[in-house]
Design an enzyme around this catalytic site. Structure first.
Site, PDB file in Angstrom:
ATOM      1  N   LYS A 169    -107.225 -99.441  29.726  1.00  0.00           N
ATOM      2  CA  LYS A 169    -106.946-100.826  29.839  1.00  0.00           C
ATOM      3  C   LYS A 169    -108.210-101.530  30.040  1.00  0.00           C
ATOM      4  O   LYS A 169    -107.856-102.011  29.554  1.00  0.00           O
ATOM      5  CB  LYS A 169    -106.441-101.068  31.535  1.00  0.00           C
ATOM      6  CG  LYS A 169    -106.869-102.346  32.336  1.00  0.00           C
ATOM      7  CD  LYS A 169    -105.241-103.006  31.089  1.00  0.00           C
ATOM      8  CE  LYS A 169    -105.210-104.310  32.471  1.00  0.00           C
ATOM      9  NZ  LYS A 169    -105.059-104.917  31.635  1.00  0.00           N
ATOM     10  N   LYS A 238    -114.114-109.679  36.286  1.00  0.00           N
ATOM     11  CA  LYS A 238    -114.369-108.226  36.852  1.00  0.00           C
ATOM     12  C   LYS A 238    -114.114-107.093  35.413  1.00  0.00           C
ATOM     13  O   LYS A 238    -114.740-106.510  35.483  1.00  0.00           O
ATOM     14  CB  LYS A 238    -113.417-108.341  37.856  1.00  0.00           C
ATOM     15  CG  LYS A 238    -112.482-106.380  39.135  1.00  0.00           C
ATOM     16  CD  LYS A 238    -112.229-105.773  38.382  1.00  0.00           C
ATOM     17  CE  LYS A 238    -110.587-106.900  38.504  1.00  0.00           C
ATOM     18  NZ  LYS A 238    -109.586-106.039  38.218  1.00  0.00           N
TER      19      LYS A 238
HETATM   20  P1  NAD Z   1    -104.186-111.176  42.698  1.00  0.00           P
HETATM   21  O1  NAD Z   1    -105.446-111.792  42.887  1.00  0.00           O
HETATM   22  O2  NAD Z   1    -103.337-112.808  42.112  1.00  0.00           O
HETATM   23  O3  NAD Z   1    -103.094-110.737  43.972  1.00  0.00           O
HETATM   24  C1  NAD Z   1    -103.988-109.106  44.463  1.00  0.00           C
HETATM   25  C2  NAD Z   1    -103.844-109.272  45.711  1.00  0.00           C
HETATM   26  O4  NAD Z   1    -103.938-108.477  46.676  1.00  0.00           O
HETATM   27  C3  NAD Z   1    -103.394-110.385  46.482  1.00  0.00           C
HETATM   28  O5  NAD Z   1    -102.124-110.954  47.072  1.00  0.00           O
HETATM   29  C4  NAD Z   1    -103.956-110.323  47.608  1.00  0.00           C
HETATM   30  O6  NAD Z   1    -104.044-110.524  48.968  1.00  0.00           O
HETATM   31  C5  NAD Z   1    -104.024-108.555  48.321  1.00  0.00           C
HETATM   32  N1  NAD Z   1    -105.490-108.122  49.072  1.00  0.00           N
HETATM   33  C6  NAD Z   1    -106.494-107.692  48.748  1.00  0.00           C
HETATM   34  N2  NAD Z   1    -107.173-107.046  49.354  1.00  0.00           N
HETATM   35  C7  NAD Z   1    -105.790-106.587  49.690  1.00  0.00           C
HETATM   36  C8  NAD Z   1    -105.711-105.159  51.403  1.00  0.00           C
HETATM   37  N3  NAD Z   1    -106.764-104.669  51.438  1.00  0.00           N
HETATM   38  N4  NAD Z   1    -104.814-105.396  51.236  1.00  0.00           N
HETATM   39  C9  NAD Z   1    -103.060-105.541  50.795  1.00  0.00           C
HETATM   40  N5  NAD Z   1    -103.523-106.756  50.000  1.00  0.00           N
HETATM   41  C10 NAD Z   1    -104.357-106.866  49.485  1.00  0.00           C
HETATM   42  O7  NAD Z   1    -104.452-110.524  41.714  1.00  0.00           O
HETATM   43  P2  NAD Z   1    -102.962-110.559  40.589  1.00  0.00           P
HETATM   44  O8  NAD Z   1    -103.708-111.172  39.012  1.00  0.00           O
HETATM   45  O9  NAD Z   1    -101.726-110.534  40.973  1.00  0.00           O
HETATM   46  O10 NAD Z   1    -103.811-109.252  39.653  1.00  0.00           O
HETATM   47  C11 NAD Z   1    -103.848-107.881  40.383  1.00  0.00           C
HETATM   48  C12 NAD Z   1    -104.724-106.607  39.416  1.00  0.00           C
HETATM   49  O11 NAD Z   1    -103.904-106.589  38.113  1.00  0.00           O
HETATM   50  C13 NAD Z   1    -105.666-106.391  39.080  1.00  0.00           C
HETATM   51  O12 NAD Z   1    -106.941-106.111  39.319  1.00  0.00           O
HETATM   52  C14 NAD Z   1    -106.314-107.406  38.272  1.00  0.00           C
HETATM   53  O13 NAD Z   1    -107.032-107.213  36.911  1.00  0.00           O
HETATM   54  C15 NAD Z   1    -104.642-106.403  37.222  1.00  0.00           C
HETATM   55  N6  NAD Z   1    -104.183-107.178  35.945  1.00  0.00           N
HETATM   56  C16 NAD Z   1    -103.361-108.958  36.835  1.00  0.00           C
HETATM   57  C17 NAD Z   1    -103.035-109.408  35.059  1.00  0.00           C
HETATM   58  C18 NAD Z   1    -102.616-110.625  35.455  1.00  0.00           C
HETATM   59  O14 NAD Z   1    -102.241-111.383  35.189  1.00  0.00           O
HETATM   60  N7  NAD Z   1    -102.603-111.595  37.131  1.00  0.00           N
HETATM   61  C19 NAD Z   1    -102.232-109.049  34.211  1.00  0.00           C
HETATM   62  C20 NAD Z   1    -102.616-106.761  33.760  1.00  0.00           C
HETATM   63  C21 NAD Z   1    -104.116-106.620  34.742  1.00  0.00           C
END
Ligand code: NAD
Length: 290
Positions: A169, A238
């Site tokens: 990834k 990140k």
């Molecule tokens: P986001 O910031 O929208 O969501 C992350 C969520 O995690 C938030 O709602 C936050 O409140 C929650 N969180 C943080 N710490 C927490 C804890 N201790 N307990 C419970 N909840 C907690 O991020 P996202 O865009 O959903 O991305 C999530 C992961 O997926 C990341 O690692 C990102 O790199 C990866 N990702 C994102 C995308 C994208 O297009 N957004 C695509 C592929 C992968």
């Protein structure tokens, strides 16, 4: 029906949890953000009051958290209560080292771990068309494959260590981000030379310069002025930081990798952690054009 825990209900986790509910599973969900929990419970999940409560009775626990440090914190909170024989699936874009470390710790408790980061953006999460890149024991992967099919379309088993999924990834996101930065520079230069930006991406997207930036990110999210990929600049910064760490762990130098990390870091400083990743185009344009 499988009883599932889901922790982290953001842009990706929220829709994935909803798709698991729609597929008929019993999902107990938690996020630090109450609105995110409400959205998923409104779709039929059970709201949990803590990560521990979401994980305690689950056969499979999913994590979709921002960074490795969040994964460490949540695993630290839930590990005592995990059921023996359960599986932890980490969908977060994390580091191979973090995932393997968590797997080694949980193995002592009879809990299997799959590292299963996803690709395809928020729209892929909503439409259950994600690519899912899974590392871990093949038998555990095969047991969880039907769940992956409920949230994704292209499911890959890439290696027997849980961290193998996260290694692939990080390499994928590196390529995606290099393509965005390089294509932004090319379009800005062409624009300054008097060429039409739409025409430029039309040509690139079917020629040897084609990539995901000229096929969708720039035409759909920059040229429209929408900047709505749903992937935060802070998360891409990140990912590039984690890629550099991964290269360092392997003692492999990466020239372009580190430049890409730094460009993304500057763009995040200027456009904000929550700015859309496609804002890197504006950041570069401000640097390149008087
Ligand atoms: P986001 O910031 O929208 O969501 C992350 C969520 O995690 C938030 O709602 C936050 O409140 C929650 N969180 C943080 N710490 C927490 C804890 N201790 N307990 C419970 N909840 C907690 O991020 P996202 O865009 O959903 O991305 C999530 C992961 O997926 C990341 O690692 C990102 O790199 C990866 N990702 C994102 C995308 C994208 O297009 N957004 C695509 C592929 C992968």
């Amino acid at each position: 029906m499988t009883s599932l825990g889901f922790i982290g209900l953001g842009s990706m986790g929220g829709p994935m949890a909803q798709n698991l509910v729609s597929a008929g599973h019993d999902v107990t969900a938690f996020d630090l953000d109450d609105d995110a929990v409400e959205a998923v419970s409104g779709a039929g999940a059970t709201a949990a009051s803590s990560a521990e409560a979401a994980a305690a009775d689950a056969e499979v626990v999913f994590l979709s958290l921002p960074e490795p440090e969040n994964v460490e914190a949540v695993v630290g909170a839930i590990e005592d209560g995990l059921r023996e024989g359960s599986v932890l699936v980490d969908l977060t874009t994390s580091t191979p080292g973090t995932t393997n470390g968590v797997a080694d710790r949980l193995a002592d408790r009879g809990v299997d771990v799959l590292g299963a980061p996803v690709s395809g953006g928020a729209s892929g999460a909503r439409n259950a068309t994600l690519s899912i890149i899974v590392g871990g024991e093949r038998a555990v992967f095969e047991a969880c494959e039907p769940l992956f099919e409920d949230i994704g379309e292209d499911i890959f088993h890439v290696g027997d260590r849980p961290g193998h999924g996260h290694a692939v990834k990080l390499l994928n996101n590196y390529l995606s981000n290099v393509a965005l930065i390089a294509t932004s520079e090319a379009v800005i230069l062409g624009d300054q030379a008097g060429l039409d930006r739409e025409t430029l991406v039309d040509v690139f997207s079917v020629s040897s310069g084609r990539n995901s930036a000229n096929q969708d990110k720039i035409p759909d999210h920059v040229l429209t002025g929408e900047y709505d990929m749903g992937f935060k600049l802070g998360l891409m910064e990140k990912d590039m930081r984690l890629l550099s760490e991964f290269a360092g762990d392997q003692q492999i130098p990466m020239l372009l990798g580190h430049v890409t990390r730094d460009i993304t870091g500057y763009a995040k400083t200027k456009k904000g952690h929550d700015g859309d990743m496609t804002r890197v185009y504006d950041f570069l344009e401000e640097l390149m054009v008087e």
